[in-house]
Design a protein around this motif. Structure first.
Motif, PDB file in Angstrom:
ATOM      1  N   GLU A 292       0.689  -1.584  -0.288  1.00  0.00           N
ATOM      2  CA  GLU A 292       0.071  -0.228   0.045  1.00  0.00           C
ATOM      3  C   GLU A 292       1.416   1.279   0.067  1.00  0.00           C
ATOM      4  O   GLU A 292       0.440   2.213  -1.026  1.00  0.00           O
ATOM      5  CB  GLU A 292      -0.885   0.609   1.354  1.00  0.00           C
ATOM      6  CG  GLU A 292      -2.408  -0.855   1.023  1.00  0.00           C
ATOM      7  CD  GLU A 292      -3.040  -0.585  -0.002  1.00  0.00           C
ATOM      8  OE1 GLU A 292      -3.241   0.633  -0.586  1.00  0.00           O
ATOM      9  OE2 GLU A 292      -4.097  -1.439  -0.543  1.00  0.00           O
TER      10      GLU A 292
ATOM     11  N   PRO B  75      -8.432   0.192   1.798  1.00  0.00           N
ATOM     12  CA  PRO B  75      -6.787   0.004   0.552  1.00  0.00           C
ATOM     13  C   PRO B  75      -6.871   0.696  -0.070  1.00  0.00           C
ATOM     14  O   PRO B  75      -8.294   0.670  -1.266  1.00  0.00           O
ATOM     15  CB  PRO B  75      -6.834  -1.800   0.542  1.00  0.00           C
ATOM     16  CG  PRO B  75      -7.447  -2.362   2.211  1.00  0.00           C
ATOM     17  CD  PRO B  75      -8.832  -0.910   2.262  1.00  0.00           C
TER      18      PRO B  75
ATOM     19  N   SER C  75      -3.245  -6.179  -1.432  1.00  0.00           N
ATOM     20  CA  SER C  75      -1.487  -5.215  -0.870  1.00  0.00           C
ATOM     21  C   SER C  75      -1.053  -6.417  -0.416  1.00  0.00           C
ATOM     22  O   SER C  75       0.196  -6.118  -0.573  1.00  0.00           O
ATOM     23  CB  SER C  75      -2.786  -4.654   0.658  1.00  0.00           C
ATOM     24  OG  SER C  75      -3.393  -4.080   0.265  1.00  0.00           O
TER      25      SER C  75
END
Lengths: 304, 304
Positions: free
Chosen positions: B119, B281, B287
């Motif tokens: 991320e 996210p 991620s």
């Protein structure tokens, strides 16, 4: 100028500790009562002027300050104390004043990050990274070192306001803490003024050594320490401050820490040797000012 | 060998996601059900052998794994899953098996540290450091990036077991959480199985969208997020996982986060713009595997 002399300032709400030193430690130091910013900072400057006439000039200044402080180098108020409730001390640009006066690089961080740094370099935190330093006194604060550097981000750690379950130690039945902001935060159960209010005495030090207050403080403190341990996974947590000098508080915190974790973090450092995981400062009351010297050395290297 | 091709493995308790990619992202990926270690790792190896015949060999492997895992490079069990309750998976030396098979450097971290890294590099955490990634699903985990690197120390963060005040949302009156270890921890209130037990349903997804359960989950989650914020001072917290996909949970967490802090952290990111502080996210469900590729790239550079 000396090859390596730096100035350190532990800027506290009650006193400022000023020191001249180097990587080896403090050469000389002095405590100055915190009054108005003008008077206090004037006396700090006066002391450094006086000692440099004898010992030579210093190459940098390091400051560990009470807060909240602005640590964002990109911000217009970088290097200032910001929204403190302490009368007169809002928006005091500590770094700017000292940089202007002495013309040397100035390192700046929170008092507790400085103390953590001092302990990692010279005290009970050597070889321990991440390292956390928690102090419990008139307030509660926490500093963090990760990869040898103080941690900050959006602001800086404010561990006094960790939210915890109310302690279950028999005695006071009020589940609500004493913090003016929060219902159930660490500082609201364990800082000196909170203990005094909670147990109906003028000051926490008036409580007997066998008061159940100290057991409750150990329990609440342990909840905070568990939260720090599961969030940062520090290799050691140093616990300082006046409240932790009361008999049994650190021992109680260790006992409750293990009871609360209940075997969840299965490492010998916690399950078998918690006395070496939750420890007192190795530098006594000098953690902060030793750390301030280190902040000065780091800023000198950075600017050099 | 491609100039930059790496293998990424998100090793989960339910499925392994394997991918071939580079700094730009995933070229191809596959999901493999988690069964026994022999079968699962055999299929992982088989897939990588197959795809390298078409796409060329990779220079490193990155693994983000369910845990607990041993991340201490000095330890004999470095690179292993350790004391997991998952049958058959105790002490599986993931890194050793894959390094032996492919003869390339292997980067290794927790699934949630990998997700946080993914991320920060490519998702909703760009430019945000420290960054925290929290996932709420069948369990609760948290990963942390400080100065561009995953945080670990004595162990690794175990934020599911943050101790929090019991939620006050009207409904379930039992103040005790569902964790087998703890009386009042985050995971014991908000993970899927805990929600189901607490509200008397077979699984959390059976609860209606307007069940008060979701309000309680938001409140408990907010207590955990406050504790993370005051300990790490992250510039952003990313909140993922299946439970947070339920309607209103993230919105409730944001509302309770501000209510609980009660103005204590006075920065516009929190007081005025919490919707950009506690975020979903940016990479959806990718991620972890994107972060695993990054762990591979970092280990390649390190060993290069």
């Amino acid at each position: 100028m000396s090859d390596s002399l730096v100035a350190g300032i532990e800027a506290g709400g009650t006193k400022f500790v000023v020191a001249l030193g180097d990587a080896g430690g403090i050469r000389l130091a002095k405590s100055i009562d915190t009054t108005t910013p003008e008077e206090t900072i004037g006396r700090v400057i006066g002391w450094f002027e006086e000692v440099t006439r004898v010992h030579g000039r210093f190459g940098a200044i390091g400051i560990g300050s009470f807060g909240p402080v602005d640590l964002d180098r990109g911000s217009p108020s970088y290097g200032s104390i910001t929204t403190t409730p302490k009368p007169g001390w809002q928006n005091v640009p500590l770094v700017g004043i000292l940089a202007d006066r002495f013309g040397v690089p100035v390192g700046f961080d929170t008092d507790v990050n400085a103390a953590a740094l001092g302990e990692q370099r010279h005290g009970a935190g050597r070889g321990m990274d991440p390292l956390v330093y928690v102090t419990v006194g008139t307030g509660v604060g926490g500093g963090v070192i990760v990869n040898g550097k103080p941690l900050h981000g959006l602001l800086h750690p404010e561990m006094g306001h960790l939210m915890i379950p109310a302690p279950q130690t028999p005695g006071v039945v009020d589940g609500r803490c004493q913090c003016p902001f929060h219902e159930s935060c660490l500082e609201g159960f364990v800082c000196g003024p909170a203990i005094a209010k909670r147990w109906g005495v003028a000051k926490a030090a008036d409580l007997a050594a066998d008061s159940p207050a100290w057991e409750e403080v150990g329990e609440a403190l342990a909840h905070g320490l568990v939260n720090i341990a599961v969030t940062l996974s520090p290799r050691r947590i140093i616990v300082g401050g006046g409240v932790v000098k009361a008999p049994g508080v650190l021992e109680g915190a260790r006992r409750h820490f293990q009871r609360i974790l209940n075997g969840y973090l299965r490492v010998p450092q916690i399950t078998d040797d918690v006395g070496n995981y939750l420890v007192r400062p190795g530098l006594g009351d000098e953690s902060g000012v030793r750390g301030a010297l280190e902040l000065g050395l780091a800023e000198w290297a950075r600017s050099g």
